[in-house]
Scaffold this active site. Sequence first.
Site, mmCIF file in Angstrom:
data_model
loop_
_atom_site.group_PDB
_atom_site.id
_atom_site.type_symbol
_atom_site.label_atom_id
_atom_site.label_comp_id
_atom_site.label_asym_id
_atom_site.label_seq_id
_atom_site.Cartn_x
_atom_site.Cartn_y
_atom_site.Cartn_z
ATOM 1 N N ASP A 42 0.833 -1.211 0.000
ATOM 2 C CA ASP A 42 0.000 0.000 0.000
ATOM 3 C C ASP A 42 0.870 1.264 0.000
ATOM 4 O OD1 ASP A 42 -2.358 1.377 -0.032
ATOM 5 O OD2 ASP A 42 -2.740 1.194 2.122
ATOM 6 N N GLY A 73 0.061 5.283 -4.472
ATOM 7 C CA GLY A 73 -0.593 6.522 -4.910
ATOM 8 C C GLY A 73 -0.069 7.720 -4.125
ATOM 9 N N ASN A 99 -10.624 -3.069 -6.356
ATOM 10 C CA ASN A 99 -9.853 -2.025 -7.050
ATOM 11 C C ASN A 99 -10.468 -1.643 -8.398
ATOM 12 O OD1 ASN A 99 -6.604 -3.151 -5.808
ATOM 13 N ND2 ASN A 99 -7.925 -1.504 -5.065
ATOM 14 N N ARG A 133 -11.756 1.922 -8.973
ATOM 15 C CA ARG A 133 -10.884 3.068 -9.268
ATOM 16 C C ARG A 133 -11.136 3.585 -10.684
ATOM 17 N NH1 ARG A 133 -5.239 2.270 -6.034
ATOM 18 N NH2 ARG A 133 -6.222 1.705 -4.077
#
Length: 235
Positions: A12, A15, A60, A63
């Site tokens: 993680d 981003g 995910n 997204r």
Amino acid sequence: MNIPKHVAIIMDGNGRWATKRGLNRSMGHLEGSKTLEKIAVHAIDMGVKVLSVYAFSTDNFKRSEEEVNYLMNLFIKMFKTKLEKLNKKGIKVIISGRKNNLRADVIEAINNIEEKTKDNKNGILNICLNYGGQEEIIDGAIKLAQDINNGLDITNFKRADFYKYMYHELPPIDLLIRTGGELRVSNFMLYEMSYAEFYFTNTFFPDFDKSEFNKALFIYDDRNRRFGGLDAENI
Ligand code: FPP
């Protein structure tokens, strides 16, 4: 030193790593993919037998289309080129997850890397892609139900027996690492992590290097695993 046989990583913070530098989030994923290659080789060099990583969860897909497409193209590129290095190191690459709603070119790349590395014996890199822990348990339960319908006797069915109904028959997770500062398991390998030791770090995954990995190993080595029993001195 007691080296964990199966290590799992929730990778993680890609981003945030990128945003902090004024870059597009996708650049964080690209950097994360380079980190993964280095960490996979290092983990196997350290004696870890199985490294499982969370590359893309079933959730995910929520997204942006741009980010999802970037990630899918990155997986294909990694499977076609970068993972050759893992192959040379004798690492077997396997993918866990649902295939039904993946693009055809992603499935082709998955089949290709699994086929190319299937005889490798030095260690396993299990890449969880379009993966959910509850989904894996459901899919396993469906397969088990089919076997029961076909006459399987489950009188003495034990929790260890359920591992062969997972996407791949892997050992239980000994050490779970999550980078990026969040303190949760996010639907990752729920069945396999029942007695795992947890290690959380604020480091964003692109910055997670060999020395950080070694730190997690040292902390694991210091833990006292009782599996629900008692310490020897208390028996
Ligand atoms: C979570 O960080 C990371 C992902 C959803 C993708 C992980 C993928 C890689 C590291 C590339 C791996 C490549 C291969 C070939 C398996 P995030 O985007 O949620 O970060 P944030 O919490 O900072 O937003």
